[in-house]
Write a protein that holds these residues in place. Structure first.
Motif, PDB file in Angstrom:
ATOM      1  N   PHE A  24       0.840  -1.201   0.000  1.00 32.03           N
ATOM      2  CA  PHE A  24       0.000   0.000   0.000  1.00 32.03           C
ATOM      3  C   PHE A  24       0.878   1.255   0.000  1.00 32.03           C
ATOM      4  O   PHE A  24       0.670   2.176  -0.796  1.00 32.03           O
ATOM      5  N   ASN A  25       1.861   1.281   0.865  1.00 35.06           N
ATOM      6  CA  ASN A  25       2.742   2.449   0.943  1.00 35.06           C
ATOM      7  C   ASN A  25       3.590   2.600  -0.310  1.00 35.06           C
ATOM      8  O   ASN A  25       3.819   3.715  -0.791  1.00 35.06           O
ATOM      9  N   ASP A  26       4.069   1.463  -0.844  1.00 33.86           N
ATOM     10  CA  ASP A  26       4.854   1.528  -2.086  1.00 33.86           C
ATOM     11  C   ASP A  26       4.002   2.094  -3.218  1.00 33.86           C
ATOM     12  O   ASP A  26       4.465   2.911  -4.013  1.00 33.86           O
ATOM     13  N   LEU A  27       2.746   1.647  -3.292  1.00 33.17           N
ATOM     14  CA  LEU A  27       1.867   2.117  -4.357  1.00 33.17           C
ATOM     15  C   LEU A  27       1.573   3.606  -4.198  1.00 33.17           C
ATOM     16  O   LEU A  27       1.497   4.339  -5.185  1.00 33.17           O
ATOM     17  N   ALA A  28       1.428   4.055  -2.965  1.00 40.76           N
ATOM     18  CA  ALA A  28       1.208   5.478  -2.739  1.00 40.76           C
ATOM     19  C   ALA A  28       2.377   6.295  -3.287  1.00 40.76           C
ATOM     20  O   ALA A  28       2.187   7.361  -3.889  1.00 40.76           O
ATOM     21  N   GLN A  29       3.604   5.783  -3.092  1.00 39.37           N
ATOM     22  CA  GLN A  29       4.779   6.467  -3.630  1.00 39.37           C
ATOM     23  C   GLN A  29       4.757   6.465  -5.159  1.00 39.37           C
ATOM     24  O   GLN A  29       5.132   7.455  -5.804  1.00 39.37           O
ATOM     25  N   VAL A  30       4.325   5.351  -5.736  1.00 43.81           N
ATOM     26  CA  VAL A  30       4.260   5.258  -7.196  1.00 43.81           C
ATOM     27  C   VAL A  30       3.232   6.244  -7.744  1.00 43.81           C
ATOM     28  O   VAL A  30       3.478   6.938  -8.742  1.00 43.81           O
ATOM     29  N   ASN A  82       2.381   8.980  -6.482  1.00 41.74           N
ATOM     30  CA  ASN A  82       2.977  10.304  -6.362  1.00 41.74           C
ATOM     31  C   ASN A  82       4.042  10.532  -7.426  1.00 41.74           C
ATOM     32  O   ASN A  82       4.080  11.593  -8.065  1.00 41.74           O
ATOM     33  N   SER A  83       4.884   9.512  -7.682  1.00 42.99           N
ATOM     34  CA  SER A  83       5.950   9.666  -8.682  1.00 42.99           C
ATOM     35  C   SER A  83       5.386   9.794 -10.087  1.00 42.99           C
ATOM     36  O   SER A  83       5.986  10.437 -10.953  1.00 42.99           O
ATOM     37  N   HIS A  84       4.221   9.194 -10.349  1.00 41.33           N
ATOM     38  CA  HIS A  84       3.568   9.324 -11.649  1.00 41.33           C
ATOM     39  C   HIS A  84       2.851  10.667 -11.791  1.00 41.33           C
ATOM     40  O   HIS A  84       2.322  10.969 -12.869  1.00 41.33           O
ATOM     41  N   GLY A  85       2.834  11.450 -10.725  1.00 45.09           N
ATOM     42  CA  GLY A  85       2.160  12.735 -10.772  1.00 45.09           C
ATOM     43  C   GLY A  85       0.656  12.631 -10.669  1.00 45.09           C
ATOM     44  O   GLY A  85      -0.060  13.614 -10.847  1.00 45.09           O
ATOM     45  N   LEU A  86       0.154  11.431 -10.369  1.00 48.33           N
ATOM     46  CA  LEU A  86      -1.301  11.250 -10.317  1.00 48.33           C
ATOM     47  C   LEU A  86      -1.875  11.863  -9.041  1.00 48.33           C
ATOM     48  O   LEU A  86      -2.859  12.594  -9.067  1.00 48.33           O
ATOM     49  N   VAL A  87      -1.252  11.559  -7.916  1.00 48.43           N
ATOM     50  CA  VAL A  87      -1.673  12.106  -6.629  1.00 48.43           C
ATOM     51  C   VAL A  87      -0.565  13.007  -6.105  1.00 48.43           C
ATOM     52  O   VAL A  87       0.591  12.585  -6.017  1.00 48.43           O
ATOM     53  N   GLN A  88      -0.908  14.225  -5.788  1.00 48.82           N
ATOM     54  CA  GLN A  88       0.054  15.161  -5.223  1.00 48.82           C
ATOM     55  C   GLN A  88      -0.101  15.211  -3.703  1.00 48.82           C
ATOM     56  O   GLN A  88      -1.198  15.040  -3.176  1.00 48.82           O
ATOM     57  N   HIS A  89       1.008  15.435  -3.005  1.00 46.94           N
ATOM     58  CA  HIS A  89       0.896  15.664  -1.572  1.00 46.94           C
ATOM     59  C   HIS A  89       1.718  16.891  -1.194  1.00 46.94           C
ATOM     60  O   HIS A  89       2.716  17.213  -1.840  1.00 46.94           O
ATOM     61  N   PHE A  90       1.257  17.557  -0.180  1.00 50.00           N
ATOM     62  CA  PHE A  90       1.915  18.771   0.305  1.00 50.00           C
ATOM     63  C   PHE A  90       2.096  18.608   1.807  1.00 50.00           C
ATOM     64  O   PHE A  90       1.122  18.378   2.541  1.00 50.00           O
ATOM     65  N   ASP A  91       3.347  18.677   2.270  1.00 54.70           N
ATOM     66  CA  ASP A  91       3.600  18.452   3.691  1.00 54.70           C
ATOM     67  C   ASP A  91       4.384  19.577   4.354  1.00 54.70           C
ATOM     68  O   ASP A  91       4.984  19.386   5.415  1.00 54.70           O
ATOM     69  N   ASP A  92       4.396  20.769   3.742  1.00 54.23           N
ATOM     70  CA  ASP A  92       5.076  21.905   4.367  1.00 54.23           C
ATOM     71  C   ASP A  92       4.185  22.627   5.378  1.00 54.23           C
ATOM     72  O   ASP A  92       4.661  23.471   6.146  1.00 54.23           O
ATOM     73  N   GLY A  93       2.904  22.357   5.379  1.00 58.89           N
ATOM     74  CA  GLY A  93       1.996  22.968   6.339  1.00 58.89           C
ATOM     75  C   GLY A  93       1.900  22.131   7.598  1.00 58.89           C
ATOM     76  O   GLY A  93       2.626  21.144   7.780  1.00 58.89           O
ATOM     77  N   PRO A  94       0.999  22.485   8.477  1.00 55.00           N
ATOM     78  CA  PRO A  94       0.844  21.712   9.722  1.00 55.00           C
ATOM     79  C   PRO A  94       0.328  20.297   9.485  1.00 55.00           C
ATOM     80  O   PRO A  94       0.556  19.406  10.298  1.00 55.00           O
ATOM     81  N   ASP A  95      -0.387  20.071   8.355  1.00 56.07           N
ATOM     82  CA  ASP A  95      -0.899  18.738   8.018  1.00 56.07           C
ATOM     83  C   ASP A  95      -0.456  18.368   6.602  1.00 56.07           C
ATOM     84  O   ASP A  95      -0.392  19.228   5.720  1.00 56.07           O
ATOM     85  N   THR A  96      -0.174  17.089   6.393  1.00 52.54           N
ATOM     86  CA  THR A  96       0.061  16.604   5.036  1.00 52.54           C
ATOM     87  C   THR A  96      -1.280  16.457   4.340  1.00 52.54           C
ATOM     88  O   THR A  96      -2.220  15.871   4.896  1.00 52.54           O
ATOM     89  N   VAL A  97      -1.377  17.027   3.127  1.00 59.75           N
ATOM     90  CA  VAL A  97      -2.635  16.943   2.389  1.00 59.75           C
ATOM     91  C   VAL A  97      -2.393  16.296   1.036  1.00 59.75           C
ATOM     92  O   VAL A  97      -1.288  16.357   0.485  1.00 59.75           O
ATOM     93  N   TYR A  98      -3.456  15.670   0.508  1.00 60.79           N
ATOM     94  CA  TYR A  98      -3.400  14.966  -0.772  1.00 60.79           C
ATOM     95  C   TYR A  98      -4.469  15.538  -1.696  1.00 60.79           C
ATOM     96  O   TYR A  98      -5.575  15.868  -1.274  1.00 60.79           O
ATOM     97  N   ALA A  99      -4.111  15.645  -2.985  1.00 63.09           N
ATOM     98  CA  ALA A  99      -5.052  16.204  -3.958  1.00 63.09           C
ATOM     99  C   ALA A  99      -4.704  15.700  -5.348  1.00 63.09           C
ATOM    100  O   ALA A  99      -3.629  15.138  -5.582  1.00 63.09           O
ATOM    101  N   LEU A 100      -5.638  15.931  -6.254  1.00 62.08           N
ATOM    102  CA  LEU A 100      -5.424  15.653  -7.673  1.00 62.08           C
ATOM    103  C   LEU A 100      -5.267  16.982  -8.395  1.00 62.08           C
ATOM    104  O   LEU A 100      -6.117  17.871  -8.262  1.00 62.08           O
ATOM    105  N   ALA A 101      -4.176  17.121  -9.139  1.00 63.83           N
ATOM    106  CA  ALA A 101      -4.020  18.308  -9.973  1.00 63.83           C
ATOM    107  C   ALA A 101      -5.110  18.294 -11.038  1.00 63.83           C
ATOM    108  O   ALA A 101      -5.501  17.219 -11.529  1.00 63.83           O
TER     109      ALA A 101
END
Length: 764
Positions: A523-529, A531-550
Motif C-alpha cells: 500500500f505504501n509503495d503504491l502510494a509512492q508510485v 505520487n511519482s507518476h504525478g497522479l496524486v500530489q501531496h503537500f507536507d510543508d503545512g501543519p498537516d500533510t494533504v493529498y489532492a489531484l491536480a
C-alpha cells in the motif's frame, strides 16, 4: 539416461506391433536399444517394428508404411513409443534461450544435436510408451472400409496416446489439437456445407477446396510446445518489466475454472483495458498448467514475429470483415465448434476493444455469435461462458486514452509501435489482478436470436462487474475526485477510505488484499508510485500533510475511478433521488422512485444494470441498511430526507457520476442551441460537443476536463437519439430539447450540493 517402465505388454501370447515415433537415427537407435534391453524372457512369437515420424510431422504423417502391418491377427497389440527430450532446466517454467530460436526446438532436436545431447547429458532423454490397443479395438472405433484411411487413423491414435503420455511429464499446458485441417475436411458436416456453398454461389467444389486450403493456413492455429514456451517466456518478460511477476488470483476459483474447462465446452471472456490483457490471461493459464487457450483476435495484431509466434502458441487471427465470404464463415464456425468439442478453451476480449474510459464497455457480439452457432452446430449444449475480470494498480495506456478521448488520433498498431509500447512499460506499475466469475450457461444456444445473445452478454457483463475488486488506486482516485477541488488531509483521506471499505465489505463487494494490515508495505509503495507518476500530489510543508489531484490529472484519475465505478452506481442514484425527494413539498416517496428510475434511464448506455424490478430491490436494500422505515418516514417528515443524507456516508454520487452528468449536459446544451428544423448527426454532435466542452471547462461551467471525452459524448448522443430529440421537428421539439438541458443542469447542481454535504465535519 532415464527410462519409463518396459514398453512390452504383459500379454506375451499376442503379436505386438511397435510404432516407433522417431525422426532421425539417434532416436531410432535409442528406442531400439530400449526394446532390446527390456525384452521379456518369453517374448511374443510375432513382433513387428515400424518407424513412423509423428511428433515432428503432426500435420503430415506418412501412414503408408503402416499398411502392411494392419492386415494381420486382430489380437495384435499396437504399442507406440517415443523419446521425450528435456531442456536441462526446470520443466515447469521452461525459459527458451536465444540460441534455441536459432538452433530450433530444444524438445525436438535434430540428429546432430540429439547425438551431442546423448554424449554429454544422456539423462535429458526419456523413453515413453503410449497406451496400447489391439487392432480389433482400433477397428471397432473406426468406421469405413478405406485401409489407407484406417492406417491414418491408427497413426493419429498412436500420436494421441504418446501426447497424453508426454503430457504426464511435461504438464497439461501442452495439450494441443493436431491435424485440425485434415480432421475438419473429413467431416461429413464440412463436405455437406461445402456442397451447399457451391450450389448457392455457383463456384465449383474444386475451387472452393483450393480457397479453403488458403483459409486453413490463415486461420487455424498450429500450437507447438516450443513456441508455447517462447510465448510464455515473452509474456513473463513483458509483464515483469513494469508489474510484479506474480499475478494475483483466487486459487480456489482457479481450480473451479480448471474443472469447468476440462469437462465442458468453455469460452473465457476477459475485460479489455490494455494491450497487456492477452499476455496476462495467457500467462496466468500457462503458469497454472491449463491446456493451451486459443486466443481470438483481429488480424491487425498479426504483425511481424509476434503474429508468427502467437499462431504457434494458440493465437487465432480473424479477418476484420468477412460477412460476404460464405466459405470463410463456414470454416470459422466449424473450426470453433471443433475446438469446443475437443475441450480447448476459447478466449477473447469481451468488449472487443480496449476500454478508453476504464469502465466495462458494451460487448461486441460478432465472435460470441459465431461461437454460439458453432456450439449448436456441433451438438454441444451447456456451453460455459466464463467472465474474467482484469484489473491493474496502474496502466501504461491511460494517458494515450486521455488524448484520444480529447479528440486525438489513435496510433495504428505495427511492429515498430509495439516495440515502443513495450519499452514504455519500464516503470513501476504495481500488481495485476485476475478474478473469475460464475459461468453463464447456454443450455439452449439461441439460433439467429440477437436479443437472446444480448441478454447473455448482459449477464456476462453483470457477473464480470460483480467480481471486479476495488483496488487502492481506484479507491484513492474515487475519494479525491469526489473531494476535488479540495485537498484532503492524511487523516481525512484515511477516514474516507475506512468508510468506503466498511460500506463495500458490508455488501460483499470484493476488495484487494492490499488493504489488509500485512499488505501495508505494498500500500505504501503504491502510494509512492502514484505520487511519482504525478497522479496524486501531496503537500507536507503545512501543519498537516494533504493529498489532492491536480486538475490536469482528473482525466487520468477518472479512468482508474471508473474501473470499479459500477459498485457505486445504485448508491449514487439513491443519493440523488433522496436529495430530489427532499426538495419536494409532497408525494416525496413517489418523487424518489421517479427520480431513481429516471437516472437509470438517462445512463442506460453507460452502465450494466439489473432488470428494473431487481434494480428497485437493490435501491430498497441500500435504503433499508440506514432505516427500515424510510418509505413511511420519507412521506411523513419534510426534514427526513436531509437528515438521512447526513447519515448516508460515504456519499458517492459526485465521485461516481460527475463526468457523466457534465458530459451529457454538454450534449444536451449542443442540442438545445439548434433550431427546431435542424437535425443533429452523431458526427456533428461529437465535433460540437468537443468544442463546447473545452469552452465550458475554461468558463468553469463544467468542473473537470474528465468530462470532455468522445465516448461520453457518443453515449450522450445515443441517449438523445433514443429520446427522439435529434431529428428536426416543431416548436414542441425545441421545448423538449431545452427541458433536457435544464434537467442535466439541475443534476449537476445536486451533485455540487452533495459534495458540500460530504465535506468533513471540521472543515473550515
Amino acid at each position: 539416461m532415464s527410462t519409463a517402465p518396459t514398453p512390452w505388454p504383459a500379454d506375451t501370447a499376442a503379436p505386438v506391433l511397435f510404432i516407433i515415433d522417431a525422426s532421425h537415427r539417434p532416436e531410432r537407435q535409442l528406442l531400439g536399444q530400449w526394446l532390446d534391453s527390456t525384452r521379456p524372457e518369453q517374448p511374443p512369437a510375432t513382433t513387428h517394428r515400424v518407424v513412423l515420424p509423428i511428433a515432428t510431422r503432426q500435420e503430415a504423417i506418412d501412414e503408408i508404411s503402416l499398411l502392411p502391418f494392419l492386415q494381420g491377427d486382430p489380437d495384435t497389440i499396437v504399442v507406440p513409443i517415443r523419446v521425450v527430450w528435456g531442456d536441462g532446466r526446470d520443466g515447469s517454467r521452461p525459459t527458451p534461450r536465444l540460441r534455441d530460436l536459432l538452433r530450433g526446438n530444444v524438445r525436438r532436436p535434430g540428429a546432430s544435436r540429439a547425438a551431442r545431447i546423448l554424449r554429454k547429458t544422456p539423462d535429458r532423454a526419456t523413453n515413453i510408451a503410449g497406451a496400447s490397443a489391439t487392432l480389433a479395438a482400433l477397428r471397432a472405433r473406426w468406421s469405413g472400409d478405406d485401409e489407407t484411411a484406417f492406417a491414418r487413423f491408427v497413426a493419429n491414435q498412436a500420436g494421441l496416446a504418446l501426447d497424453i503420455a508426454e503430457r504426464q511429464q511435461r504438464g497439461g499446458r501442452y495439450k494441443v489439437p493436431r491435424r485440425v485441417a485434415q480432421n475438419l475436411r473429413r467431416r461429413s458436416a464440412f463436405q455437406e456445407a461445402l456442397t451447399q456453398i457451391a450450389e448457392d454461389t455457383g463456384e465449383s467444389v474444386e475451387a472452393l477446396n483450393e480457397r479453403a486450403e488458403e483459409i486453413f493456413k490463415e486461420l487455424i492455429a498450429i500450437p507447438r510446445t516450443f513456441w508455447q514456451d517462447v510465448m510464455a517466456a515473452f509474456n513473463r518478460k513483458v509483464i515483469s518489466m513494469g508489474y510484479e511477476p506474480e499475478i494475483v488470483i483466487d486459487k480456489q476459483r482457479l481450480e473451479t475454472l480448471r474443472e469447468t474447462v476440462r469437462t465442458r465446452p468453455s469460452v473465457l471472456l476477459w475485460t479489455h483495458k490494455t494491450h497487456i490483457d492477452g499476455f496476462a490471461v495467457y500467462s496466468m493459464l500457462f503458469e497454472n498448467d491449463f491446456p493451451v487457450p486459443h486466443l481470438l483476435g483481429g488480424v491487425n495484431m498479426a504483425f511481424g514475429g509476434l503474429g508468427y509466434a502467437a499462431r504457434r502458441s494458440g493465437g487465432i487471427f480473424i479477418r476484420r470483415s468477412f460477412q460476404d465470404d460464405l466459405l470463410y464463415k463456414m470454416i470459422l464456425r466449424q473450426y470453433l465448434g471443433y475446438l469446443l468439442e475437443k475441450r480447448f478453451p476459447l478466449t477473447w476480449a469481451f468488449e472487443g476493444t480496449r476500454s478508453r474510459v476504464g469502465k466495462l464497455m458494451p460487448p461486441r457480439y460478432g465472435i460470441l455469435k459465431y461461437v454460439a452457432e458453432a456450439a449448436r452446430a456441433s451438438g454441444d449444449d451447456n456451453l460455459r461462458i466464463i467472465p474474467i475480470a482484469l484489473n491493474y494498480d496502474l496502466i501504461r495506456d491511460v494517458r494515450d486514452y486521455v488524448k484520444e478521448q480529447g479528440g486525438g488520433v489513435k496510433q495504428p498498431e505495427s511492429l515498430r509501435w509495439f516495440i515502443g509500447y513495450v519499452r514504455g512499460l519500464r516503470q513501476p506499475l504495481g500488481k495485476i489482478y485476475i478474478d473469475v466469475g460464475e459461468p453463464v450457461i447456454l443450455r439452449d444456444v439461441p439460433e439467429e436470436d440477437d436479443l437472446a445473445l444480448k441478454k447473455i452478454a448482459f449477464q456476462v457483463g453483470v457477473e464480470t462487474n460483480r467480481v471486479t475488486p476495488i483496488t487502492v488506486t481506484s479507491l484513492v482516485t474515487t475519494i479525491l475526485l469526489g473531494a476535488a477541488p479540495r485537498a484532503l488531509t492524511r487523516l481525512e483521506l484515511g477516514k474516507e477510505m475506512l468508510r468506503y471499505l466498511s460500506w463495500a465489505r458490508a455488501r460483499d463487494i470484493p476488495v484487494t488484499d492490499d488493504f489488509e494490515r500485512d499488505q501495508m508495505d505494498h500500500f505504501n509503495d503504491l502510494a509512492q508510485v502514484l505520487n511519482s507518476h504525478g497522479l496524486v500530489q501531496h503537500f507536507d510543508d503545512g501543519p498537516d500533510t494533504v493529498y489532492a489531484l491536480a486538475p490536469e490529472q482528473h482525466p487520468v484519475a477518472s479512468y482508474y475511478r471508473n474501473t470499479t465505478i459500477h459498485h457505486f452506481v445504485v448508491k449514487a442514484f439513491t443519493e440523488l433521488a433522496l436529495l430530489r425527494a427532499g426538495d419536494a413539498e409532497s408525494n416525496r416517496l413517489e418523487i424518489f422512485w421517479s427520480a431513481a428510475e429516471r437516472l437509470r434511464d438517462l445512463f442506460k448506455f453507460e452502465f450494466f444494470y439489473a432488470p428494473r424490478e431487481a434494480f428497485r430491490d437493490e435501491v430498497v436494500a441500500e435504503m433499508d441498511r440506514y432505516d427500515a422505515a424510510w418509505q413511511t418516514r420519507l412521506d411523513e417528515d419534510p426534514a427526513y430526507a436531509a437528515d438521512l443524507l447526513r447519515r448516508f456516508r460515504p456519499l458517492v454520487a459526485r465521485a461516481a457520476l460527475l463526468p457523466f452528468v457534465e458530459a451529457y449536459r454538454v450534449v444536451a446544451n449542443v442540442l438545445s442551441r439548434l433550431p427546431a428544423d435542424e437535425d443533429l448527426t452523431a458526427a456533428d454532435c461529437l465535433e460540437r460537443s468537443l468544442a463546447l466542452g473545452r469552452q465550458a471547462y475554461l468558463q468553469r461551467r463544467i468542473s473537470t476536463e474528465a468530462s470532455i471525452g468522445k465516448l461520453f459524448f457518443e453515449n450522450g448522443y445515443r441517449l438523445v437519439d433514443n429520446l427522439e430529440l435529434t431529428q428536426a421537428g416543431d416548436a414542441e421539439l425545441t421545448a423538449r430539447r431545452e427541458a433536457l438541458s435544464r434537467e442535466f443542469r439541475q443534476l449537476a447542481n445536486r451533485l455540487e450540493r452533495l459534495r458540500v454535504l460530504a465535506l468533513p465535519e471540521d472543515a473550515w
